[in-house]
Design an enzyme around this catalytic site. Structure first.
Site, PDB file in Angstrom:
ATOM      1  N   GLU A  43       0.852  -1.196   0.000  1.00  0.00           N
ATOM      2  CA  GLU A  43       0.000   0.000   0.000  1.00  0.00           C
ATOM      3  C   GLU A  43       0.887   1.245   0.000  1.00  0.00           C
ATOM      4  O   GLU A  43       1.524   1.561   1.000  1.00  0.00           O
ATOM      5  CB  GLU A  43      -0.901   0.001   1.227  1.00  0.00           C
ATOM      6  CG  GLU A  43      -1.741   1.253   1.404  1.00  0.00           C
ATOM      7  CD  GLU A  43      -2.419   1.317   2.771  1.00  0.00           C
ATOM      8  OE1 GLU A  43      -2.590   2.439   3.285  1.00  0.00           O
ATOM      9  OE2 GLU A  43      -2.761   0.256   3.320  1.00  0.00           O
ATOM     10  N   THR A  73      -4.091   6.210   2.312  1.00  0.00           N
ATOM     11  CA  THR A  73      -4.321   7.604   2.710  1.00  0.00           C
ATOM     12  C   THR A  73      -5.012   8.364   1.576  1.00  0.00           C
ATOM     13  O   THR A  73      -4.643   9.487   1.232  1.00  0.00           O
ATOM     14  CB  THR A  73      -3.012   8.312   3.121  1.00  0.00           C
ATOM     15  OG1 THR A  73      -2.192   7.419   3.875  1.00  0.00           O
ATOM     16  CG2 THR A  73      -3.303   9.530   3.988  1.00  0.00           C
ATOM     17  N   LYS A 133     -11.181  -1.356   7.117  1.00  0.00           N
ATOM     18  CA  LYS A 133      -9.906  -1.092   7.770  1.00  0.00           C
ATOM     19  C   LYS A 133     -10.202  -0.647   9.208  1.00  0.00           C
ATOM     20  O   LYS A 133     -10.740   0.435   9.425  1.00  0.00           O
ATOM     21  CB  LYS A 133      -9.154   0.009   7.019  1.00  0.00           C
ATOM     22  CG  LYS A 133      -7.893   0.506   7.714  1.00  0.00           C
ATOM     23  CD  LYS A 133      -7.285   1.650   6.921  1.00  0.00           C
ATOM     24  CE  LYS A 133      -6.180   2.340   7.692  1.00  0.00           C
ATOM     25  NZ  LYS A 133      -5.577   3.453   6.929  1.00  0.00           N
TER      26      LYS A 133
END
Length: 216
Positions: A43, A73, A133
């Site tokens: 990621e 993000t 998440k």
């Protein structure tokens, strides 16, 4: 790679390397070390300078058999679209965004928004989130996973924040499909010790496999 295959591969690996770095060069070195350590799910966070360019380069450098490449993000749908166009195979956000969820579903790209309450989790699932998440993981703990899966056993969850080699078994035992690891995995990059990342990655994968075997 289709959406279902991406989700399956992330689940099989069991660990997503959250890459944060001060430069593109360091981010690429971290990625290389993670892959060598058996952590194929990467990621690249959009806190890294030129994140979309790094994603584009990595998507050209590695085959789909070598890497499962995502963007993290991601705060809005515009950034999500840029990441997808650059080659990101999944999108991770710190919080749920309806517009980002719709965009990801439109292009059949897995979406993983950050949630920390039951209400947020339900809203994200209703909006089409594929994996929740659980963030910040260190504040919520593995017991939170068990509490959520009681009334909602169908939810797929991935904790990020506070996951390390010492507690990753607890998270797996609680029922998560994968874990996200940042500094606990990539700390070696601060001193230029990328071999430490390789070894930590191998240890993470070993402990995840052991935990899953015990569950069987």
């Amino acid at each position: 790679m289709d959406k279902e295959t991406v989700i399956k591969k992330i689940s099989e690996v069991g660990l997503v390397a959250v890459v944060r770095a001060e430069s593109a060069e360091k981010a690429k070195k971290i990625t290389e070390a993670c892959i060598e350590g058996g952590v194929a799910a990467i990621e690249i966070t959009f806190t890294v300078p030129g994140a979309h360019e790094i994603i584009s380069e990595l998507s050209r450098t590695y085959s789909e058999d070598e890497i499962i490449l995502g963007a993290g993000t991601v705060l809005d749908s515009e950034t999500a679209r840029l990441a997808i166009l650059s080659g990101a195979q999944y999108i991770v956000s710190s919080s749920y965004s309806e517009k980002t969820a719709k965009l990801c579903n439109r292009y059949r790209v897995p979406y993983m928004p950050g949630c920390m309450t039951m209400k947020e989790i339900v809203e994200a699932m209703e909006g089409g989130a594929d994996i929740i998440k659980v963030f910040p993981g260190d504040m919520l703990g593995a017991k939170f996973i068990k509490a959520v899966k009681g009334p909602m056993p169908q939810v797929k969850m991935m904790p990020t924040g506070g996951v390390d080699v010492n507690n990753v078994k607890d998270w797996i035992n609680a029922g998560v499909v994968a874990c996200g690891a940042g500094s606990s995995l990539t700390a070696g990059a601060k001193t230029g010790d990328y071999n430490k990342i390789v070894e930590t990655g191998k240890l993470f994968i070993k402990k995840i496999k052991e935990a899953r075997e015990n569950i069987k």
